[in-house]
Design a protein around this motif. Structure first.
Motif, mmCIF file in Angstrom:
data_model
loop_
_atom_site.group_PDB
_atom_site.id
_atom_site.type_symbol
_atom_site.label_atom_id
_atom_site.label_comp_id
_atom_site.label_asym_id
_atom_site.label_seq_id
_atom_site.Cartn_x
_atom_site.Cartn_y
_atom_site.Cartn_z
ATOM 1 N N ASP A 1 0.837 -1.202 0.000
ATOM 2 C CA ASP A 1 0.000 0.000 0.000
ATOM 3 C C ASP A 1 0.877 1.258 0.000
ATOM 4 O O ASP A 1 2.086 1.202 0.196
ATOM 5 N N ILE A 2 0.219 2.388 -0.243
ATOM 6 C CA ILE A 2 0.937 3.657 -0.403
ATOM 7 C C ILE A 2 1.793 3.976 0.812
ATOM 8 O O ILE A 2 2.977 4.318 0.698
ATOM 9 N N ASN A 3 1.210 3.867 2.001
ATOM 10 C CA ASN A 3 1.949 4.243 3.215
ATOM 11 C C ASN A 3 3.157 3.352 3.455
ATOM 12 O O ASN A 3 4.181 3.814 3.969
ATOM 13 N N ARG A 4 3.058 2.083 3.071
ATOM 14 C CA ARG A 4 4.194 1.187 3.272
ATOM 15 C C ARG A 4 5.369 1.615 2.403
ATOM 16 O O ARG A 4 6.530 1.531 2.815
ATOM 17 N N GLY A 5 5.080 2.105 1.209
ATOM 18 C CA GLY A 5 6.145 2.626 0.357
ATOM 19 C C GLY A 5 6.802 3.848 0.975
ATOM 20 O O GLY A 5 8.033 3.967 1.009
ATOM 21 N N TYR A 6 5.973 4.774 1.480
ATOM 22 C CA TYR A 6 6.521 5.957 2.141
ATOM 23 C C TYR A 6 7.349 5.572 3.371
ATOM 24 O O TYR A 6 8.418 6.144 3.619
ATOM 25 N N ASP A 7 6.841 4.603 4.139
ATOM 26 C CA ASP A 7 7.545 4.199 5.367
ATOM 27 C C ASP A 7 8.916 3.597 5.065
ATOM 28 O O ASP A 7 9.850 3.739 5.860
ATOM 29 N N ALA A 8 9.045 2.926 3.917
ATOM 30 C CA ALA A 8 10.344 2.367 3.537
ATOM 31 C C ALA A 8 11.364 3.476 3.339
ATOM 32 O O ALA A 8 12.519 3.374 3.779
ATOM 33 N N MET A 9 10.933 4.575 2.689
ATOM 34 C CA MET A 9 11.864 5.683 2.484
ATOM 35 C C MET A 9 12.181 6.381 3.804
ATOM 36 O O MET A 9 13.335 6.770 4.050
ATOM 37 N N LEU A 10 11.179 6.538 4.652
ATOM 38 C CA LEU A 10 11.422 7.134 5.971
ATOM 39 C C LEU A 10 12.417 6.295 6.766
ATOM 40 O O LEU A 10 13.330 6.838 7.414
ATOM 41 N N GLU A 11 12.281 4.975 6.692
ATOM 42 C CA GLU A 11 13.219 4.078 7.376
ATOM 43 C C GLU A 11 14.635 4.279 6.839
ATOM 44 O O GLU A 11 15.608 4.317 7.606
ATOM 45 N N LEU A 12 14.750 4.431 5.523
ATOM 46 C CA LEU A 12 16.068 4.633 4.925
ATOM 47 C C LEU A 12 16.698 5.937 5.400
ATOM 48 O O LEU A 12 17.887 5.975 5.753
ATOM 49 N N ILE A 13 15.925 7.020 5.442
ATOM 50 C CA ILE A 13 16.484 8.311 5.854
ATOM 51 C C ILE A 13 16.868 8.283 7.328
ATOM 52 O O ILE A 13 17.909 8.828 7.724
ATOM 53 N N ASN A 14 16.061 7.632 8.151
ATOM 54 C CA ASN A 14 16.433 7.480 9.565
ATOM 55 C C ASN A 14 17.752 6.718 9.695
ATOM 56 O O ASN A 14 18.600 7.058 10.533
ATOM 57 N N ALA A 15 17.938 5.705 8.857
ATOM 58 C CA ALA A 15 19.184 4.935 8.890
ATOM 59 C C ALA A 15 20.362 5.776 8.415
ATOM 60 O O ALA A 15 21.472 5.686 8.963
ATOM 61 N N LEU A 16 20.130 6.608 7.400
ATOM 62 C CA LEU A 16 21.204 7.482 6.906
ATOM 63 C C LEU A 16 21.672 8.458 7.977
ATOM 64 O O LEU A 16 22.838 8.854 8.002
ATOM 65 N N LEU A 17 20.749 8.847 8.857
ATOM 66 C CA LEU A 17 21.070 9.860 9.867
ATOM 67 C C LEU A 17 21.250 9.268 11.263
ATOM 68 O O LEU A 17 21.226 10.002 12.254
ATOM 69 N N VAL A 18 21.397 7.962 11.352
ATOM 70 C CA VAL A 18 21.569 7.337 12.664
ATOM 71 C C VAL A 18 22.801 7.927 13.351
ATOM 72 O O VAL A 18 23.820 8.200 12.732
ATOM 73 N N GLY A 19 22.686 8.193 14.639
ATOM 74 C CA GLY A 19 23.776 8.770 15.403
ATOM 75 C C GLY A 19 23.776 10.282 15.432
ATOM 76 O O GLY A 19 24.598 10.890 16.136
ATOM 77 N N GLU A 20 22.868 10.916 14.703
ATOM 78 C CA GLU A 20 22.840 12.380 14.667
ATOM 79 C C GLU A 20 22.034 12.993 15.807
ATOM 80 O O GLU A 20 22.004 14.213 15.967
ATOM 81 N N GLU A 21 21.359 12.173 16.577
ATOM 82 C CA GLU A 21 20.582 12.639 17.736
ATOM 83 C C GLU A 21 19.554 13.698 17.344
ATOM 84 O O GLU A 21 19.435 14.753 17.971
ATOM 85 N N VAL A 22 18.825 13.395 16.270
ATOM 86 C CA VAL A 22 17.726 14.263 15.846
ATOM 87 C C VAL A 22 16.485 13.402 15.663
ATOM 88 O O VAL A 22 16.570 12.201 15.430
ATOM 89 N N SER A 23 15.351 14.045 15.767
ATOM 90 C CA SER A 23 14.077 13.365 15.564
ATOM 91 C C SER A 23 13.479 13.848 14.258
ATOM 92 O O SER A 23 13.287 15.055 14.058
ATOM 93 N N ILE A 24 13.192 12.911 13.367
ATOM 94 C CA ILE A 24 12.616 13.244 12.059
ATOM 95 C C ILE A 24 11.104 13.053 12.120
ATOM 96 O O ILE A 24 10.618 11.983 12.486
#
Length: 276
Positions: free
Chosen positions: A114-137
């Motif tokens: 579904d649409i949201n699952r596709g969006y959530d995959a990208m959100l998961e990727l960006i959170n992983a790219l910024l891991v350790g930055e101590e920010v909340s997306i």
């Protein structure tokens, strides 16, 4: 528990981040449509394509209905920007050498994603790219940003990325523009001026956004550190390697090249009609 879409048997990587100023944004949308077809029919594994364009404004289909579009386009061109219309919805966005675009192209022949699952995959990727930055997306619409949507990504209320999806021929392209460097507010102000010139306060059936430049920032500004496309690409490869049994880099195949030419020609024709 639903398996993450980032977890795939293998990931194919296509890196278009260093093709330079001559790389046309119309080509990018033709590439993603081509890869949707290949991935959707199973002739290619799941694919991540990363891309950068120089000084380009990408309009959505709704933007072509602006009453004074020709004047708005001339304003952008005078400021050194190329203007194209993409083959999907949404509104105007700014691409330049400080904006990294990432497409996750996934198979969905059975239409179970579904649409949201596709969006959530990208959100998961960006959170992983910024891991350790101590920010909340946050993933929510940022009113006052350009091309606002329910999956705008922001830190402390300032948008740094927007996500879209295109579904075609059994494949899904989840696309993000990630403002890495330079001034997010300056990019937003450029789009604000474009809409002011293209609207001239005229009433339209569609409500175009009233842009407040201060609602947008780059990741470099938000994290208060220098970032680069090369850094993010290295991190992206590390993440995808951890999520699969194999990753490999490639360019498009001979069969894909033929389909790409067809898709690119469609983009050229669409743009010609949009600006007549």
């Amino acid at each position: 528990m639903v398996k993450s879409l980032l977890t795939q048997p293998e990931w194919r990587i296509i890196d278009h981040t260093s093709l330079g100023p001559s790389f046309d944004a119309m080509q990018s949308f033709a590439y993603d449509d081509t890869l949707c077809f290949s991935v959707g029919k199973g002739s290619s594994p799941s694919t991540t394509r990363a891309w950068v364009h120089h000084n380009t404004i990408v309009l959505g289909i709704q933007d072509t209905k602006l009453p004074f579009l020709k004047e708005g386009k001339e304003f952008l061109e005078k400021h050194g920007y190329r203007v194209i219309v993409r083959n999907s919805g949404g509104l105007a966005v700014v691409l330049d050498e400080g904006v990294l675009n990432i497409s996750l192209i996934l198979p969905d022949a059975q239409k179970h994603i579904d649409i949201n699952r596709g969006y959530d995959a990208m959100l998961e990727l960006i959170n992983a790219l910024l891991v350790g930055e101590e920010v909340s997306i946050d993933a929510r619409e940022i009113v006052g940003s350009y091309c606002p949507g329910s999956y705008d990504l922001s830190i402390a209320g300032k948008k740094f990325a927007g996500i879209s999806q295109r579904r075609l021929r059994g494949g899904i392209a989840v696309q993000i523009y990630l403002c890495l460097t330079n001034s997010g507010a300056e990019r937003a102000d450029l789009v604000r001026q474009f809409y002011e010139i293209s609207l001239k306060n005229e009433e339209t059936r569609f409500d175009f956004p009233k842009i407040v430049p201060e609602t947008m920032a780059s990741l470099s500004e938000l994290l208060q550190k220098e970032l680069s496309v090369q850094q993010m690409m290295l991190r992206l490869l590390q993440i995808l390697k951890s999520k699969s049994n194999q990753i490999f880099t490639s360019q498009i195949t001979a069969n894909e090249s033929n389909l790409f030419q067809e898709n690119y020609q469609r983009m050229v024709e669409r743009n010609h009609k949009a600006f007549i």
